[in-house]
Scaffold this motif. Sequence first.
Motif, mmCIF file in Angstrom:
data_model
loop_
_atom_site.group_PDB
_atom_site.id
_atom_site.type_symbol
_atom_site.label_atom_id
_atom_site.label_comp_id
_atom_site.label_asym_id
_atom_site.label_seq_id
_atom_site.Cartn_x
_atom_site.Cartn_y
_atom_site.Cartn_z
ATOM 1 N N ILE A 209 -25.386 16.382 96.765
ATOM 2 C CA ILE A 209 -26.788 17.587 96.438
ATOM 3 C C ILE A 209 -27.313 18.506 97.080
ATOM 4 O O ILE A 209 -27.656 17.967 98.181
ATOM 5 N N GLY A 210 -28.360 19.376 96.661
ATOM 6 C CA GLY A 210 -28.613 20.268 97.173
ATOM 7 C C GLY A 210 -27.444 21.117 97.621
ATOM 8 O O GLY A 210 -27.791 22.700 97.918
ATOM 9 N N LYS A 211 -26.367 21.690 97.165
ATOM 10 C CA LYS A 211 -25.500 22.032 97.430
ATOM 11 C C LYS A 211 -24.888 22.892 96.098
ATOM 12 O O LYS A 211 -25.123 22.728 94.808
ATOM 13 N N VAL A 212 -24.632 23.845 96.064
ATOM 14 C CA VAL A 212 -24.238 25.031 95.164
ATOM 15 C C VAL A 212 -23.494 24.832 95.009
ATOM 16 O O VAL A 212 -22.392 25.208 95.733
ATOM 17 N N VAL A 213 -22.122 25.139 93.850
ATOM 18 C CA VAL A 213 -21.120 24.668 93.435
ATOM 19 C C VAL A 213 -20.188 26.129 92.832
ATOM 20 O O VAL A 213 -20.959 26.240 90.889
ATOM 21 N N LYS A 214 -19.591 26.847 93.191
ATOM 22 C CA LYS A 214 -19.159 27.394 92.191
ATOM 23 C C LYS A 214 -17.501 27.625 92.314
ATOM 24 O O LYS A 214 -16.568 27.472 92.261
ATOM 25 N N VAL A 215 -17.718 27.377 90.502
ATOM 26 C CA VAL A 215 -16.278 27.289 89.008
ATOM 27 C C VAL A 215 -15.952 28.495 88.595
ATOM 28 O O VAL A 215 -16.793 28.810 87.835
ATOM 29 N N GLY A 216 -14.964 29.282 89.274
ATOM 30 C CA GLY A 216 -14.088 30.741 88.332
ATOM 31 C C GLY A 216 -16.004 31.074 88.463
ATOM 32 O O GLY A 216 -15.783 31.248 90.201
ATOM 33 N N GLU A 217 -16.082 31.919 87.600
ATOM 34 C CA GLU A 217 -17.280 33.291 88.060
ATOM 35 C C GLU A 217 -19.172 32.245 87.839
ATOM 36 O O GLU A 217 -19.839 32.998 87.708
ATOM 37 N N SER A 218 -18.955 30.469 87.664
ATOM 38 C CA SER A 218 -19.740 30.402 87.376
ATOM 39 C C SER A 218 -20.826 29.318 88.585
ATOM 40 O O SER A 218 -19.819 28.353 89.771
ATOM 41 N N TYR A 219 -21.949 29.219 88.603
ATOM 42 C CA TYR A 219 -22.573 28.844 89.646
ATOM 43 C C TYR A 219 -23.242 27.601 89.289
ATOM 44 O O TYR A 219 -23.792 27.103 87.936
ATOM 45 N N PHE A 220 -23.054 26.316 90.040
ATOM 46 C CA PHE A 220 -23.788 25.099 89.598
ATOM 47 C C PHE A 220 -24.297 24.992 90.430
ATOM 48 O O PHE A 220 -24.385 24.781 91.924
ATOM 49 N N SER A 221 -26.048 24.075 90.528
ATOM 50 C CA SER A 221 -27.132 23.133 91.229
ATOM 51 C C SER A 221 -26.308 21.728 90.874
ATOM 52 O O SER A 221 -26.967 20.826 89.748
ATOM 53 N N ILE A 222 -26.616 21.016 91.871
ATOM 54 C CA ILE A 222 -26.298 19.782 91.538
ATOM 55 C C ILE A 222 -27.799 19.014 91.760
ATOM 56 O O ILE A 222 -28.435 19.238 92.696
ATOM 57 N N GLY A 223 -28.583 18.715 90.753
ATOM 58 C CA GLY A 223 -29.320 17.235 90.620
ATOM 59 C C GLY A 223 -29.440 15.606 90.777
ATOM 60 O O GLY A 223 -30.152 15.567 91.006
ATOM 61 N N VAL A 224 -28.045 15.583 90.334
ATOM 62 C CA VAL A 224 -27.966 13.879 90.119
ATOM 63 C C VAL A 224 -26.392 13.479 90.017
ATOM 64 O O VAL A 224 -25.539 14.228 90.100
ATOM 65 N N LEU A 225 -26.111 12.810 91.483
ATOM 66 C CA LEU A 225 -24.801 12.300 91.582
ATOM 67 C C LEU A 225 -24.549 10.553 91.661
ATOM 68 O O LEU A 225 -26.150 10.042 91.588
ATOM 69 N N SER A 226 -23.922 10.848 91.318
ATOM 70 C CA SER A 226 -22.503 9.012 90.896
ATOM 71 C C SER A 226 -21.601 8.643 91.680
ATOM 72 O O SER A 226 -20.815 8.860 91.280
ATOM 73 N N HIS A 227 -21.254 8.582 93.333
ATOM 74 C CA HIS A 227 -20.324 8.978 93.744
ATOM 75 C C HIS A 227 -19.852 7.475 93.201
ATOM 76 O O HIS A 227 -18.473 7.431 93.293
ATOM 77 N N VAL A 228 -20.185 6.165 92.884
ATOM 78 C CA VAL A 228 -19.411 5.221 92.039
ATOM 79 C C VAL A 228 -18.611 5.994 90.899
ATOM 80 O O VAL A 228 -17.756 5.639 91.337
ATOM 81 N N GLU A 229 -19.421 6.580 90.147
ATOM 82 C CA GLU A 229 -18.431 7.154 88.806
ATOM 83 C C GLU A 229 -17.510 8.159 89.082
ATOM 84 O O GLU A 229 -17.667 8.717 88.174
#
Length: 133
Positions: free
Chosen positions: A33-53
């Motif tokens: 959480i708190g990182k921005v992910v670039k996938v192709g030309e899109s950027y995503f902000s991560i707000g919820v995580l489930s490490h288990v799943e």
Amino acid sequence: MSTKLYDISNWCRQGSELKSYPYIGEIDIDLNIGKVVKVGESYFSIGVLSHVEKNAGAREIEIDFEPEDKDYENNLICPYCGYEDKDSWELSDDDEKHRCGRCGAIVSYERVVTVEYNASPVEPPGIVTANWI
């Protein structure tokens, strides 16, 4: 290592189960959480995580890599991603830097205090009646 991304733009409207949100796709890294992910030309902000799943709730955002100042706004607005911090009033009067709650960028800020007035009617003006001649 992979993570499935789900679109949480409408977070809480569909419950708290990530899999009930629209599926975006799967990426080849683990996230934080708190990182921005670039996938192709899109950027995503991560707000919820489930490490288990190995699922993550994400919002697609735009990043401005040549941002301009955001002056005289009611709330602190990140110049990089445009996130408006509705809890800006909680920011310290002493600090001058803040980490964006959506993209993780660090921005400097200055709290500007203004004085405004409200007026309410109490008694109308005296009226004198006249006639056209």
